[in-house]
Design an enzyme around this catalytic site. Structure first.
Site, short mmCIF file in Angstrom:
data_model
loop_
_atom_site.label_atom_id
_atom_site.label_comp_id
_atom_site.label_asym_id
_atom_site.label_seq_id
_atom_site.Cartn_x
_atom_site.Cartn_y
_atom_site.Cartn_z
N TYR A 13 0.83 -1.22 0.00
CA TYR A 13 0.00 0.00 0.00
C TYR A 13 0.87 1.27 0.00
CZ TYR A 13 -3.34 3.40 2.01
OH TYR A 13 -4.11 4.49 2.27
N ASP A 33 9.77 -7.44 -3.27
CA ASP A 33 8.58 -7.81 -2.51
C ASP A 33 8.36 -9.31 -2.71
OD1 ASP A 33 5.91 -5.80 -1.55
OD2 ASP A 33 5.70 -7.99 -1.56
N ASN A 37 1.57 -9.92 0.68
CA ASN A 37 0.39 -9.10 0.98
C ASN A 37 0.14 -8.06 -0.11
OD1 ASN A 37 -1.79 -8.58 2.74
ND2 ASN A 37 -0.75 -6.79 3.57
N SER A 127 5.93 3.78 13.35
CA SER A 127 4.49 3.97 13.54
C SER A 127 4.23 4.76 14.81
CB SER A 127 3.85 2.57 13.66
OG SER A 127 2.54 2.67 14.12
N THR A 129 2.23 3.98 16.79
CA THR A 129 1.91 2.97 17.80
C THR A 129 2.97 2.94 18.91
OG1 THR A 129 1.20 0.68 18.10
CG2 THR A 129 2.99 1.01 16.60
N TYR A 152 3.23 -6.67 17.19
CA TYR A 152 3.50 -5.80 16.05
C TYR A 152 4.15 -4.48 16.52
CZ TYR A 152 2.86 -2.26 12.49
OH TYR A 152 3.09 -1.22 11.62
N LYS A 156 8.13 -2.67 15.96
CA LYS A 156 8.50 -1.32 15.49
C LYS A 156 9.48 -0.67 16.47
CE LYS A 156 6.43 -1.43 11.65
NZ LYS A 156 7.21 -1.52 10.42
N PHE A 181 1.28 8.24 11.21
CA PHE A 181 0.03 8.18 11.97
C PHE A 181 -0.92 7.26 11.18
CE2 PHE A 181 0.62 10.54 15.88
CZ PHE A 181 1.98 10.73 15.73
N LEU A 203 -10.29 1.42 9.74
CA LEU A 203 -11.55 2.15 9.60
C LEU A 203 -11.92 2.48 8.16
CD1 LEU A 203 -13.92 3.62 10.99
CD2 LEU A 203 -12.45 5.65 11.10
P1 NAD Z 1 1.48 -3.67 3.06
O1 NAD Z 1 1.23 -5.01 3.66
O2 NAD Z 1 0.51 -3.17 2.06
O3 NAD Z 1 2.94 -3.63 2.40
C1 NAD Z 1 4.00 -4.39 2.89
C2 NAD Z 1 4.60 -5.15 1.71
O4 NAD Z 1 5.71 -5.90 2.18
C3 NAD Z 1 3.62 -6.12 1.08
O5 NAD Z 1 3.60 -5.91 -0.32
C4 NAD Z 1 4.20 -7.50 1.40
O6 NAD Z 1 3.97 -8.43 0.37
C5 NAD Z 1 5.67 -7.18 1.58
N1 NAD Z 1 6.40 -8.08 2.48
C6 NAD Z 1 6.07 -8.49 3.73
N2 NAD Z 1 7.02 -9.30 4.22
C7 NAD Z 1 7.97 -9.40 3.27
C8 NAD Z 1 9.21 -10.10 3.18
N3 NAD Z 1 9.64 -10.89 4.17
N4 NAD Z 1 9.95 -9.97 2.05
C9 NAD Z 1 9.51 -9.20 1.03
N5 NAD Z 1 8.36 -8.53 1.05
C10 NAD Z 1 7.60 -8.62 2.16
O7 NAD Z 1 1.64 -2.64 4.27
P2 NAD Z 1 1.69 -1.05 4.24
O8 NAD Z 1 0.45 -0.53 4.86
O9 NAD Z 1 2.10 -0.55 2.92
O10 NAD Z 1 2.86 -0.82 5.30
C11 NAD Z 1 4.19 -0.60 4.91
C12 NAD Z 1 5.04 -0.39 6.15
O11 NAD Z 1 4.53 0.71 6.89
C13 NAD Z 1 5.05 -1.58 7.10
O12 NAD Z 1 6.35 -1.68 7.65
C14 NAD Z 1 4.06 -1.17 8.17
O13 NAD Z 1 4.35 -1.79 9.39
C15 NAD Z 1 4.30 0.31 8.24
N6 NAD Z 1 3.17 1.08 8.76
C16 NAD Z 1 1.93 0.93 8.19
C17 NAD Z 1 0.86 1.65 8.69
C18 NAD Z 1 -0.51 1.48 8.11
O14 NAD Z 1 -1.48 1.82 8.78
N7 NAD Z 1 -0.66 0.99 6.88
C19 NAD Z 1 1.05 2.53 9.76
C20 NAD Z 1 2.32 2.67 10.31
C21 NAD Z 1 3.38 1.93 9.80
C1 WQD Z 2 -9.04 3.83 13.65
C2 WQD Z 2 -10.23 4.15 14.55
C3 WQD Z 2 -11.04 2.29 15.84
C4 WQD Z 2 -12.48 -0.07 12.48
C5 WQD Z 2 -3.84 0.76 13.38
C6 WQD Z 2 -2.66 0.14 14.06
C7 WQD Z 2 -1.52 1.10 14.11
C8 WQD Z 2 -1.19 1.64 12.72
C9 WQD Z 2 -2.41 2.13 12.01
C10 WQD Z 2 0.58 0.35 11.77
C11 WQD Z 2 -10.12 3.51 15.92
C12 WQD Z 2 -12.08 2.77 14.86
C13 WQD Z 2 -11.93 0.94 13.24
C14 WQD Z 2 -13.87 -0.32 12.59
C15 WQD Z 2 -14.05 1.46 14.18
N1 WQD Z 2 -0.65 0.63 11.88
N2 WQD Z 2 -12.70 1.69 14.08
N3 WQD Z 2 -14.60 0.47 13.42
O1 WQD Z 2 -6.21 1.25 15.38
O2 WQD Z 2 -5.62 3.68 14.98
O3 WQD Z 2 -4.19 1.93 14.07
O4 WQD Z 2 -3.45 1.15 12.05
O5 WQD Z 2 1.52 0.76 12.35
O6 WQD Z 2 -0.44 0.43 14.65
O7 WQD Z 2 -3.05 -0.20 15.37
O8 WQD Z 2 -6.41 2.27 13.06
O9 WQD Z 2 -8.06 2.17 11.26
O10 WQD Z 2 -7.93 0.24 12.91
O11 WQD Z 2 -8.85 2.43 13.66
O12 WQD Z 2 -14.75 2.15 14.93
O13 WQD Z 2 -14.42 -1.24 11.95
O14 WQD Z 2 -11.41 3.61 13.95
O15 WQD Z 2 -11.61 1.95 17.06
O16 WQD Z 2 -10.67 4.42 16.83
P1 WQD Z 2 -5.67 2.27 14.51
P2 WQD Z 2 -7.81 1.70 12.66
#
Ligand code: NAD
Ligand code: WQD
Length: 341
Positions: A13, A33, A37, A127, A129, A152, A156, A181, A203
């Site tokens: 993503y 990749d 996922n 993150s 988090t 998870y 981080k 965020f 969400l």
């Molecule tokens: P995503 O799952 O869409 O992307 C991660 C990609 O990494 C996927 O394409 C998956 O196939 C690949 N992958 C996983 N393990 C692998 C491995 N061992 N070797 C090669 N490829 C591998 O996730 P995203 O939302 O794009 O997140 C990207 C990064 O940002 C992650 O590190 C995630 O923890 C971090 N992050 C995401 C969020 C969020 O809410 N999406 C928030 C904070 C941090």
């Molecule tokens: C947002 C708000 C829920 C779904 C997560 C990870 C965090 C980070 C980002 C990677 C919250 C509410 C959600 C639903 C709802 N990822 N909600 N109904 O929990 O802030 O963060 O993703 O690092 O580590 O924990 O994101 O989108 O799940 O929730 O009411 O069906 O929406 O309670 O308040 P969150 P979220």
């Protein structure tokens, strides 16, 4: 000559949006990749937006030899953006070893190879988090790190420490840690976006899938929090703006502008929105009535958090450009595109 950047997790993503922004900023992109996922078709989306197909290696970053081969075959990589990780908070509680292995070992392999191949620059996906429920809002980069509530989240924190310890050991490594965020939305072209497998946990994908009729109704997890409307507050950041922060971070590392070997930046809008506000804005910008019900709290949820993004604005020179309305519209456009073609 173009500067070459390795993007692990680049068909995911955030990685795919970052690949687009890197190419549009003139960088050459090599994606690694394992497609655990994400889909190979994402490369077509990136190509349709930029006119350039990124180089791609289907490699598991857990496999040291395969990853090393990518560096050998694509000589001249100047920086790495490390997105590859497992990211589902709930699943990490069920399968902690998978999360510790995938999120830690991929980083260890990468750092070893970067040192061996003399690639000093790494941008890391951290993150918000790591802050847990902050005592003081908005949250700053030097706000206390709280004990992680999930494996998870712990990965981080540990990854941040691994990078800091490595950079401060005298190894030729410098890094920018970006604490995201809540990333939401999709590219305005609707060529790429978020593709959650199964029932979305987050969400906005749940909202768009409900709006299109895939889910009956959205469950709002709790309205008895100590917030103005009782629902949780988050800092929802456009994935395109977030992607651009990675380009800026790469440029900062490549131009040796960092003040320290490791710098940390919050990447958020600086504004918190409640779940009910997101629902209201989504309905307003799309004209779709969203069925929802209030249910009990979700275990482990933080009550409220939003970023102080001053440091990213002033030091990194990055600011958000997209409004929440534009970002929710882009999420909706993407949902319609993937369901209706
Ligand atoms: P995503 O799952 O869409 O992307 C991660 C990609 O990494 C996927 O394409 C998956 O196939 C690949 N992958 C996983 N393990 C692998 C491995 N061992 N070797 C090669 N490829 C591998 O996730 P995203 O939302 O794009 O997140 C990207 C990064 O940002 C992650 O590190 C995630 O923890 C971090 N992050 C995401 C969020 C969020 O809410 N999406 C928030 C904070 C941090
Ligand atoms: C947002 C708000 C829920 C779904 C997560 C990870 C965090 C980070 C980002 C990677 C919250 C509410 C959600 C639903 C709802 N990822 N909600 N109904 O929990 O802030 O963060 O993703 O690092 O580590 O924990 O994101 O989108 O799940 O929730 O009411 O069906 O929406 O309670 O308040 P969150 P979220």
């Amino acid at each position: 000559m173009q500067t070459k950047i390795l993007v692990t997790g680049g068909t995911g993503y955030i990685g795919s949006h970052t690949a687009v922004e890197l190419q549009q900023a003139g960088f050459e992109v090599v994606i690694v990749d394992n497609l655990s996922n994400s889909s190979i078709d994402v490369l077509d989306g990136i190509t349709r937006i930029t006119g350039i197909r990124p180089q791609f290696a289907q490699v598991d970053c857990l496999n040291y030899d395969d990853l090393l081969r990518v560096f050998e075959e694509h000589s001249g990589i100047k920086a790495v953006i490390h997105f590859a990780a497992s990211k589902a908070v709930g699943e990490s509680v069920q399968k902690p070893l998978l999360y510790y292995r995938n999120n830690l070992q991929t980083l260890l392999n990468l750092l070893d190879i970067m040192i061996a191949r003399q690639v000093p620059n790494i941008v890391f996906s951290s993150s918000c988090t790591v802050y847990g429920q902050p005592g003081v809002l908005p949250v700053m980069e030097n706000s206390p790190i709280q004990p992680a509530v999930s494996p998870y989240g712990n990965t981080k924190q540990i990854c941040e420490e691994i990078i800091c310890d490595t950079a401060h050991s005298g190894a030729p490594v410098k890094s920018i840690l970006l604490r995201y965020f809540n990333p939401i939305g999709a590219h305005s072209s609707a060529e790429i976006g978020e593709l959650p497998l199964g029932v979305p946990q987050n969400l906005v994908p749940f909202i768009t899938q409900t709006a299109i009729g895939l889910r009956k109704k959205l469950q709002v997890f709790g309205n008895d929090y100590n917030t103005p409307d009782g629902t949780c507050i988050r800092d929802y950041i456009s994935v395109v703006d977030l992607a651009k922060a990675h380009v800026t971070a790469c440029q900062r590392l490549l131009n040796n502008l960092s003040a320290d070997k490791v710098e940390v930046f919050n990447i958020g809008t600086g504004k918190g929105l409640s779940v009910l506000e997101i629902i209201r804005i989504f309905q307003q910008v799309t004209g779709v009535a969203l069925p929802y019900e209030i249910v009990g709290r979700r275990e482990g949820d933080t009550e409220q958090i939003w970023a102080d993004s001053h440091r990213a604005n002033t030091v990194l020179g990055w600011t958000t450009k997209e409004s929440i309305e534009d970002t929710l519209s882009s999420a909706w456009k993407w949902e319609q595109r993937i369901r209706k073609g």
